[in-house]
Design an enzyme around this catalytic site. Sequence first.
Site, mmCIF file in Angstrom:
data_model
loop_
_atom_site.group_PDB
_atom_site.id
_atom_site.type_symbol
_atom_site.label_atom_id
_atom_site.label_comp_id
_atom_site.label_asym_id
_atom_site.label_seq_id
_atom_site.Cartn_x
_atom_site.Cartn_y
_atom_site.Cartn_z
ATOM 1 N N ASP A 108 5.040 9.928 -33.117
ATOM 2 C CA ASP A 108 4.868 10.479 -33.930
ATOM 3 C C ASP A 108 4.044 10.407 -35.369
ATOM 4 O OD1 ASP A 108 6.862 11.913 -36.429
ATOM 5 O OD2 ASP A 108 8.645 12.113 -34.890
ATOM 6 N N SER A 168 13.867 17.876 -33.993
ATOM 7 C CA SER A 168 12.963 16.584 -33.789
ATOM 8 C C SER A 168 14.152 15.551 -34.288
ATOM 9 C CB SER A 168 11.955 16.792 -34.869
ATOM 10 O OG SER A 168 10.606 17.159 -35.158
#
Length: 702
Positions: free
Chosen positions: A97, A285
Amino acid sequence: MLIIFDEKASQQEIDKTVESVDGDVIDAFEQVAAASIEIPEDSIDDLQKSPSVKHVEEDILIHLSEQIEDWGIQATNIPSAWNSGFTGQGVKVAVIDSGIAPHSDLAVAGGVSTVGYTTSYNDDQGHGTHVAGIIGARNNNFGVKGAAYESELYAVKAFDQNGEAYLSDLIEGIDWSISNGMDIINLSSGTQIESAVLHSVIDRAYASGLLIVAAAGNDGAPDGLEDTVDFPARYSSVIGVGAVDSYFNRAPFSSTGPAVEVAAPGVRILSTYLGNQYAYMSGTSMAAPYVTGELVLLKQAYPRLTNEELRQVLIEHTRDLGSAGRDPFFGYGFIQASSFTEPTEFEEENPLTGINLSQSSLSGMPGDTLNVIASAIFKNGEVQNVTNAATWSSANTAVATVQDGRVELKGYGSTTITVTYEDQSAVIIVNVPAPEPEPNPVVNLEVNQTILVGQPGDAINVTASATYKNGDRQNVTNEAAWSSANTAVAMVEDGRVEFTGYGSTTIMVTYEGQSTMIVVNSPEPLPESETGIHSFQDVSSFYAPAVEYLVRNQITQGLSRTEFGVQKDIIRADAAIWLAKELNLNMERAEESGFVDVPPRAAGAVNALKQAGIIGGKTATRFGASDPLTRGEVALILQRAYNLTGDGRSSSFTDVSSRYKEAVDALVANNITSGYTATQFGVARNITRGQLAIFLYRLSSK
């Protein structure tokens, strides 16, 4: 550009291919034959024509899916797994990420940065920190609490501060996760553009045993009838996750399609954020890390299961939403944790494949106790200590006995120990060698005479004795090697020395690595007129042979032509000269004694005697050259010089202290002197020149 090369292409071929189109390799990946390169745009066609290139595509930017969180823990029933003791301990999760920011609710085990502008994996965007908190925010009585709060979080920073990443940076992060032994990869990101390189590395990660969880995407249409799932969630090796709200309705933004495998909380989710703060965010997400968290708990609960088997257990623990069975909105359904204490059907398919022992061979002495650990190896790689559960047996209990891995050595010899657990066995070789006899080398070689004086035609027998390490002493006269440095002066065989001419020489005696030396003197006789013996008016018949011996051998010429000084005390300097000459010591090459009071005429003699360990000084710098010598001091010096022993005989002198006792007894035993009287040796008396002459004369025949 991203390039897939032929699997057989060497690194040299790859480099040559890229150079041929004026390109530069930016990143090369370990797990797939692929690389990220920069080339001129007009060279792309040429690159595609290369026989070693299978596929060429652009290195595109990928955007994070962001929106908000809070209620998901209870909705997914995760506390039931916590109550069973499953908290994610020991399971490694790679959060690929924007990084993970320092936060009091997060513990980061490690990580890597694949972006070009920083080597730090700290989050400078916020998305990665939020995702990490959903998975593993600590159970520390404040903030939020992650689904697997004791999991090991690894920050893989592939996205920049704008939430964007080059595909190559994302691939590098997956590649790093494979190489560094991660268990699960969380990808809360995606793209609508297919990539063969991404697909290849994702498949490689799955084949290596990793679980890959990815957000389905936030491109959902209101009716949800289109296939809008992002890559890599679309790949069959990836668990694609859709989002639902707290009413278990599909979030309007959640992408739909046949690749959606499960659904999880993704609307208004509260988690950790930048600046040690917390924030609400929504999106698939946020749903993906809920699935990752539950998979962490499953892996801890069922450590023997493969990634495929754990994926199946995840599907079995879902609550069906929407149409019956799998559908493009919720997949198999909304994830639901449980106590995870019930065995699964997969767990039975893990047979024992072998026994591993901490030691395959043992050696020692009777009385030793040695411990061996037995470990069972299972098909899935699990290792279990079965030392106490295994069966142990010794083929020869006279050599060694065994019980529960404890081996006791009993006697000399060899045997084998067999260890059996279920249907597997292993063998230990035991060797207890008998001790070899302790070496008993010769440590010293001595002769009974170290100085020989004679005339041509004389023969003297010398005895050689060897002393062994254990203290034994043996006559080795006939076994030793005897050699003369000058056979014109003396010849020797088996200890028999024959004087063959005038002069001096040495005889070397050697036996089993030890040596000793004998000094041989055969002085030429001087004409009677040159001896000067008849001119000494103070030499009586008692002293005459001794004085004549000293003069003839040029040891001394007396005090004058008419006086030898028989009754005068001899000083230490003159005594040193007499003794050094008599012993035939090398007075020219001896080391300096360090005494400052020695006259030049006696310096060589004093140096040689000190080096030989025969004399010392009054102090470290004073020899006492002009001082007289006592009879006791002379006894000590002569004992050292001639290696005299008393052979166990003891004199009856009453004036001899323990310091002089051994030396005096040795002189008496060797017939050098008998003392002043039957009870007085005269230890403290100064020795005269005549007395010392008598002593040396008598010693010359020893």
